[in-house]
Design an enzyme around this catalytic site. Structure first.
Site, PDB file in Angstrom:
ATOM      1  N   TYR A  53       0.815  -1.210   0.000  1.00 55.33           N
ATOM      2  CA  TYR A  53       0.000   0.000   0.000  1.00 55.33           C
ATOM      3  C   TYR A  53       0.852   1.265   0.000  1.00 55.33           C
ATOM      4  O   TYR A  53       1.947   1.296   0.580  1.00 55.33           O
ATOM      5  CB  TYR A  53      -0.919   0.042   1.218  1.00 55.33           C
ATOM      6  CG  TYR A  53      -2.057  -0.946   1.193  1.00 55.33           C
ATOM      7  CD1 TYR A  53      -2.334  -1.721   0.072  1.00 55.33           C
ATOM      8  CD2 TYR A  53      -2.874  -1.109   2.306  1.00 55.33           C
ATOM      9  CE1 TYR A  53      -3.379  -2.618   0.063  1.00 55.33           C
ATOM     10  CE2 TYR A  53      -3.927  -2.003   2.306  1.00 55.33           C
ATOM     11  CZ  TYR A  53      -4.170  -2.762   1.190  1.00 55.33           C
ATOM     12  OH  TYR A  53      -5.206  -3.659   1.187  1.00 55.33           O
ATOM     13  N   SER A 210     -13.587  -3.164   0.004  1.00 58.97           N
ATOM     14  CA  SER A 210     -14.427  -2.368  -0.895  1.00 58.97           C
ATOM     15  C   SER A 210     -15.901  -2.532  -0.544  1.00 58.97           C
ATOM     16  O   SER A 210     -16.724  -2.859  -1.392  1.00 58.97           O
ATOM     17  CB  SER A 210     -14.187  -2.733  -2.368  1.00 58.97           C
ATOM     18  OG  SER A 210     -14.708  -1.743  -3.226  1.00 58.97           O
ATOM     19  N   LEU A 212     -18.186  -0.504  -0.105  1.00 60.34           N
ATOM     20  CA  LEU A 212     -19.083   0.409  -0.825  1.00 60.34           C
ATOM     21  C   LEU A 212     -18.792   0.395  -2.325  1.00 60.34           C
ATOM     22  O   LEU A 212     -19.210   1.289  -3.055  1.00 60.34           O
ATOM     23  CB  LEU A 212     -18.962   1.826  -0.259  1.00 60.34           C
ATOM     24  CG  LEU A 212     -19.291   1.937   1.235  1.00 60.34           C
ATOM     25  CD1 LEU A 212     -19.061   3.359   1.725  1.00 60.34           C
ATOM     26  CD2 LEU A 212     -20.716   1.492   1.525  1.00 60.34           C
ATOM     27  N   GLY A 214     -16.077   0.942  -4.126  1.00 60.32           N
ATOM     28  CA  GLY A 214     -15.334   2.083  -4.646  1.00 60.32           C
ATOM     29  C   GLY A 214     -16.115   3.380  -4.664  1.00 60.32           C
ATOM     30  O   GLY A 214     -15.756   4.311  -5.395  1.00 60.32           O
ATOM     31  N   GLY A 215     -17.193   3.463  -3.867  1.00 58.18           N
ATOM     32  CA  GLY A 215     -18.010   4.672  -3.823  1.00 58.18           C
ATOM     33  C   GLY A 215     -19.354   4.533  -4.499  1.00 58.18           C
ATOM     34  O   GLY A 215     -20.214   5.408  -4.367  1.00 58.18           O
ATOM     35  N   LEU A 216     -19.584   3.427  -5.210  1.00 59.47           N
ATOM     36  CA  LEU A 216     -20.856   3.232  -5.897  1.00 59.47           C
ATOM     37  C   LEU A 216     -22.026   3.305  -4.928  1.00 59.47           C
ATOM     38  O   LEU A 216     -23.089   3.853  -5.257  1.00 59.47           O
ATOM     39  CB  LEU A 216     -20.861   1.872  -6.606  1.00 59.47           C
ATOM     40  CG  LEU A 216     -22.150   1.523  -7.359  1.00 59.47           C
ATOM     41  CD1 LEU A 216     -22.216   2.290  -8.676  1.00 59.47           C
ATOM     42  CD2 LEU A 216     -22.242   0.020  -7.613  1.00 59.47           C
ATOM     43  N   LEU A 217     -21.834   2.761  -3.715  1.00 58.95           N
ATOM     44  CA  LEU A 217     -22.906   2.682  -2.730  1.00 58.95           C
ATOM     45  C   LEU A 217     -22.829   3.793  -1.698  1.00 58.95           C
ATOM     46  O   LEU A 217     -23.466   3.721  -0.647  1.00 58.95           O
ATOM     47  CB  LEU A 217     -22.844   1.314  -2.032  1.00 58.95           C
ATOM     48  CG  LEU A 217     -22.916   0.108  -2.965  1.00 58.95           C
ATOM     49  CD1 LEU A 217     -22.625  -1.178  -2.207  1.00 58.95           C
ATOM     50  CD2 LEU A 217     -24.279   0.036  -3.647  1.00 58.95           C
ATOM     51  N   GLY A 219     -23.667   7.036  -2.178  1.00 57.69           N
ATOM     52  CA  GLY A 219     -24.399   8.211  -2.631  1.00 57.69           C
ATOM     53  C   GLY A 219     -23.784   8.827  -3.865  1.00 57.69           C
ATOM     54  O   GLY A 219     -23.773  10.048  -4.032  1.00 57.69           O
TER      55      GLY A 219
END
Length: 323
Positions: A53, A210, A212, A214-217, A219
């Site tokens: 990372y 992940s 969410l 990558g942000g899809l869930l 909002g």
């Protein structure tokens, strides 16, 4: 903060795990330190990282940031610290994968960067089909006997790989895996077929990464186009396929009066075998928002509606696809 056992182990971990993949990539050391401080203040005692990372990738940047923070806080014993090995920065043949040589080298390097005498959960970031399980368990057993690691975990394993690993551990007299990190969220539920049943059968705690997508869930449709990390990558690709579902999901969250990100995490906390979703905040606000998930209780009607919006595979294999 609620706590639970990590799989069948005796160690207790918070129901949210602090993921640190953004540290050294999207969040600088100072910001990362603030996030870790806030996480600890709220009782999050489970921190996850990896030797690859940060940027430049695979140079241990994130581990070093965590190590510097630990050195300045004196809070090491409050934290269940997890890291991973598999990938490497070097180009030589033994700089990657799960040979006994690389397991030892990678562990020593992570210990130096983290500034600690032990890794509480040492995870294989990917399966290595070319190294015998007997070799892997012998190498991990040496590290455990030396006190350099306490528990072993996997990441991105199939159900069959988990079965292989656990049966080999049984033959070797090893405790085996205590956890599995998998891609798991409302939009990606394939692990429900084989991985979750394998984890439940062998006593592994599931750590969704992940959570969410990558942000899809989180909002995504409420934000300006291209805003944040969710403006591209996994979330943007998924939105092109799942826009009707995401629209229905965000409308459902509005009806609940809850933020979509918190609902997505809360759904995972209601799933069997899930120990702790891995939340990877890049800001304090994102961390504070994730904590709300611990307070959301989804009843049968809400869970049923989410299944309608994002259908799963239909249960475990083989019932999901056979009579």
């Amino acid at each position: 903060m609620d706590y639970t056992h990590l799989g069948r182990s005796g160690v207790s971990v918070s129901r949210l795990c602090l993921g640190t993949m953004n540290f050294g990539s999207f969040t600088d050391a100072a910001g990362a330190g603030q996030i870790m401080d806030r996480a600890l203040e709220h009782g999050i005692n489970f921190f996850d990282t990896a030797n690859t990372y940060g940027r430049p990738r695979a140079e241990g940047v994130t581990e070093q940031i965590i190590g510097d923070w630990l050195a300045g806080r004196g809070q090491r014993d409050k934290i269940v610290l997890a890291t991973k090995l598999y990938g490497g920065h070097g180009e030589w043949p033994n700089d990657s994968f799960l040979s006994a040589v690389n397991i030892r080298r990678s562990c020593e390097a992570s210990l130096r960067r983290l500034g600690t005498d032990r890794i509480d959960l040492y995870q294989m970031h990917h399966v290595d089909r070319n190294t015998p399980w007997e070799e892997i368990w012998e190498a991990l057993g040496v590290l455990r006997a030396q006190g350099k690691i306490i528990y072993a975990g996997s990441s991105n394993f199939a159900g069959w790989h988990i079965a292989q690993a656990q049966e080999a551990a049984r033959r070797h007299g090893a405790f085996g895996l205590v956890s599995e990190q998998s891609l798991y969220n409302l939009a990606v539920r394939a692990v429900e077929l084989e991985v979750l049943p394998a984890c439940q059968g062998y006593g592994l705690g599931v750590l969704p990464w992940s959570p969410l997508h990558g942000g899809l869930l989180a909002g995504m449709l409420r934000k300006p186009p291209g805003a944040g990390r969710s403006g591209g990558g996994r979330a943007a690709e998924a939105l092109a396929r799942l826009r009707p579902q995401v629209e229905a999901y965000e409308a459902f969250c509005t009806d609940l009066g809850e933020d979509p990100a918190a609902v997505g995490l809360a759904w995972l906390l209601h799933q069997p075998a899930v120990t702790a979703p891995i939340v990877g905040p890049s800001t304090l606000g994102q961390l504070d928002g994730a904590l709300r998930a611990l307070e959301i209780k989804l009843d049968g009607g809400a869970l049923g509606r989410l299944d309608e919006i994002f259908p799963g595979p239909g249960g475990a294999a083989p019932e999901a696809y056979a009579w």
